[in-house]
Design a protein around this motif. Structure first.
Motif, PDB file in Angstrom:
ATOM      1  N   VAL A   1       0.871  -1.177   0.000  1.00  0.00           N
ATOM      2  CA  VAL A   1       0.000   0.000   0.000  1.00  0.00           C
ATOM      3  C   VAL A   1       0.903   1.221   0.000  1.00  0.00           C
ATOM      4  N   LYS A   2       0.673   2.123  -0.958  1.00  0.00           N
ATOM      5  CA  LYS A   2       1.458   3.355  -1.061  1.00  0.00           C
ATOM      6  C   LYS A   2       0.530   4.532  -0.772  1.00  0.00           C
ATOM      7  N   VAL A   3       0.951   5.442   0.112  1.00  0.00           N
ATOM      8  CA  VAL A   3       0.179   6.639   0.431  1.00  0.00           C
ATOM      9  C   VAL A   3       1.068   7.842   0.178  1.00  0.00           C
ATOM     10  N   GLN A   4       0.558   8.797  -0.608  1.00  0.00           N
ATOM     11  CA  GLN A   4       1.325  10.011  -0.849  1.00  0.00           C
ATOM     12  C   GLN A   4       0.378  11.203  -0.877  1.00  0.00           C
ATOM     13  N   SER A   5       0.891  12.365  -0.553  1.00  0.00           N
ATOM     14  CA  SER A   5       0.108  13.593  -0.582  1.00  0.00           C
ATOM     15  C   SER A   5       0.276  14.217  -1.960  1.00  0.00           C
ATOM     16  N   SER A   6      -0.850  14.427  -2.653  1.00  0.00           N
ATOM     17  CA  SER A   6      -0.804  14.975  -4.011  1.00  0.00           C
ATOM     18  C   SER A   6      -1.720  16.182  -4.126  1.00  0.00           C
ATOM     19  N   LYS A   7      -1.354  17.104  -5.014  1.00  0.00           N
ATOM     20  CA  LYS A   7      -2.207  18.255  -5.287  1.00  0.00           C
ATOM     21  C   LYS A   7      -3.352  17.791  -6.177  1.00  0.00           C
ATOM     22  N   ILE A   8      -4.577  18.088  -5.758  1.00  0.00           N
ATOM     23  CA  ILE A   8      -5.771  17.692  -6.487  1.00  0.00           C
ATOM     24  C   ILE A   8      -6.334  18.926  -7.186  1.00  0.00           C
ATOM     25  N   SER A   9      -6.516  18.843  -8.481  1.00  0.00           N
ATOM     26  CA  SER A   9      -7.077  19.987  -9.203  1.00  0.00           C
ATOM     27  C   SER A   9      -8.333  19.564  -9.945  1.00  0.00           C
ATOM     28  N   VAL A  10      -9.351  20.396  -9.843  1.00  0.00           N
ATOM     29  CA  VAL A  10     -10.632  20.164 -10.513  1.00  0.00           C
ATOM     30  C   VAL A  10     -11.103  21.502 -11.059  1.00  0.00           C
ATOM     31  N   SER A  11     -11.601  21.503 -12.282  1.00  0.00           N
ATOM     32  CA  SER A  11     -12.092  22.755 -12.858  1.00  0.00           C
ATOM     33  C   SER A  11     -13.411  23.158 -12.210  1.00  0.00           C
ATOM     34  N   GLU A  12     -13.738  24.430 -12.274  1.00  0.00           N
ATOM     35  CA  GLU A  12     -15.004  24.926 -11.721  1.00  0.00           C
ATOM     36  C   GLU A  12     -16.189  24.236 -12.395  1.00  0.00           C
ATOM     37  N   ALA A  13     -16.084  23.970 -13.689  1.00  0.00           N
ATOM     38  CA  ALA A  13     -17.175  23.325 -14.427  1.00  0.00           C
ATOM     39  C   ALA A  13     -17.396  21.893 -13.917  1.00  0.00           C
ATOM     40  N   GLU A  14     -16.302  21.152 -13.693  1.00  0.00           N
ATOM     41  CA  GLU A  14     -16.432  19.789 -13.167  1.00  0.00           C
ATOM     42  C   GLU A  14     -17.019  19.798 -11.765  1.00  0.00           C
ATOM     43  N   ALA A  15     -16.588  20.751 -10.944  1.00  0.00           N
ATOM     44  CA  ALA A  15     -17.107  20.848  -9.577  1.00  0.00           C
ATOM     45  C   ALA A  15     -18.599  21.162  -9.584  1.00  0.00           C
ATOM     46  N   ALA A  16     -19.033  22.076 -10.440  1.00  0.00           N
ATOM     47  CA  ALA A  16     -20.450  22.441 -10.529  1.00  0.00           C
ATOM     48  C   ALA A  16     -21.278  21.254 -11.014  1.00  0.00           C
ATOM     49  N   LYS A  17     -20.755  20.501 -11.973  1.00  0.00           N
ATOM     50  CA  LYS A  17     -21.454  19.319 -12.485  1.00  0.00           C
ATOM     51  C   LYS A  17     -21.615  18.268 -11.384  1.00  0.00           C
ATOM     52  N   ALA A  18     -20.539  18.016 -10.623  1.00  0.00           N
ATOM     53  CA  ALA A  18     -20.609  17.042  -9.538  1.00  0.00           C
ATOM     54  C   ALA A  18     -21.591  17.493  -8.466  1.00  0.00           C
ATOM     55  N   LEU A  19     -21.588  18.785  -8.139  1.00  0.00           N
ATOM     56  CA  LEU A  19     -22.511  19.303  -7.138  1.00  0.00           C
ATOM     57  C   LEU A  19     -23.954  19.081  -7.571  1.00  0.00           C
ATOM     58  N   GLN A  20     -24.264  19.354  -8.822  1.00  0.00           N
ATOM     59  CA  GLN A  20     -25.628  19.146  -9.317  1.00  0.00           C
ATOM     60  C   GLN A  20     -26.016  17.672  -9.261  1.00  0.00           C
ATOM     61  N   GLU A  21     -25.067  16.797  -9.561  1.00  0.00           N
ATOM     62  CA  GLU A  21     -25.341  15.363  -9.495  1.00  0.00           C
ATOM     63  C   GLU A  21     -25.637  14.947  -8.058  1.00  0.00           C
ATOM     64  N   PHE A  22     -24.835  15.431  -7.120  1.00  0.00           N
ATOM     65  CA  PHE A  22     -25.045  15.065  -5.715  1.00  0.00           C
ATOM     66  C   PHE A  22     -26.374  15.603  -5.202  1.00  0.00           C
TER      67      PHE A  22
END
Length: 85
Positions: free
Chosen positions: A51-72
């Motif tokens: 099992v490998k665990v690392q801290s990574s920068k996560i990037s999501v566009s505003e459009a993807e975030a808005a789409k996911a929010l509407q789905e939720f």
């Protein structure tokens, strides 16, 4: 005792999150001995898993975030503890 001190909590804005990767090489024949792990062997199937665990920068566009929010928000199915509200 702490009433005289201001709250010091802050939001982490680094956009970093843990990324967990599971390696399961049980039964995989690579043509040679495994060279990645240098520690003591367990002499079991655990020697072929990692099992490998690392801290990574996560990037999501505003459009993807808005789409996911509407789905939720649109979920209407029943949850474990009853209907979503």
């Amino acid at each position: 005792f702490l009433q005289s001190l201001p709250a010091s909590a802050g939001m982490d804005k680094s956009a970093r999150a843990p990324v967990i990767t599971i390696f399961d090489h049980r039964g995989c024949k690579r043509g040679g001995p495994d060279a990645e792990y240098k520690g003591a062997k367990a002499n079991s199937k655990d020697d072929e898993m990692c099992v490998k665990v690392q801290s990574s920068k996560i990037s999501v566009s505003e459009a993807e975030a808005a789409k996911a929010l509407q789905e939720f928000i649109s979920f209407t199915s029943k949850g474990i503890d009853g209907a979503f509200k």
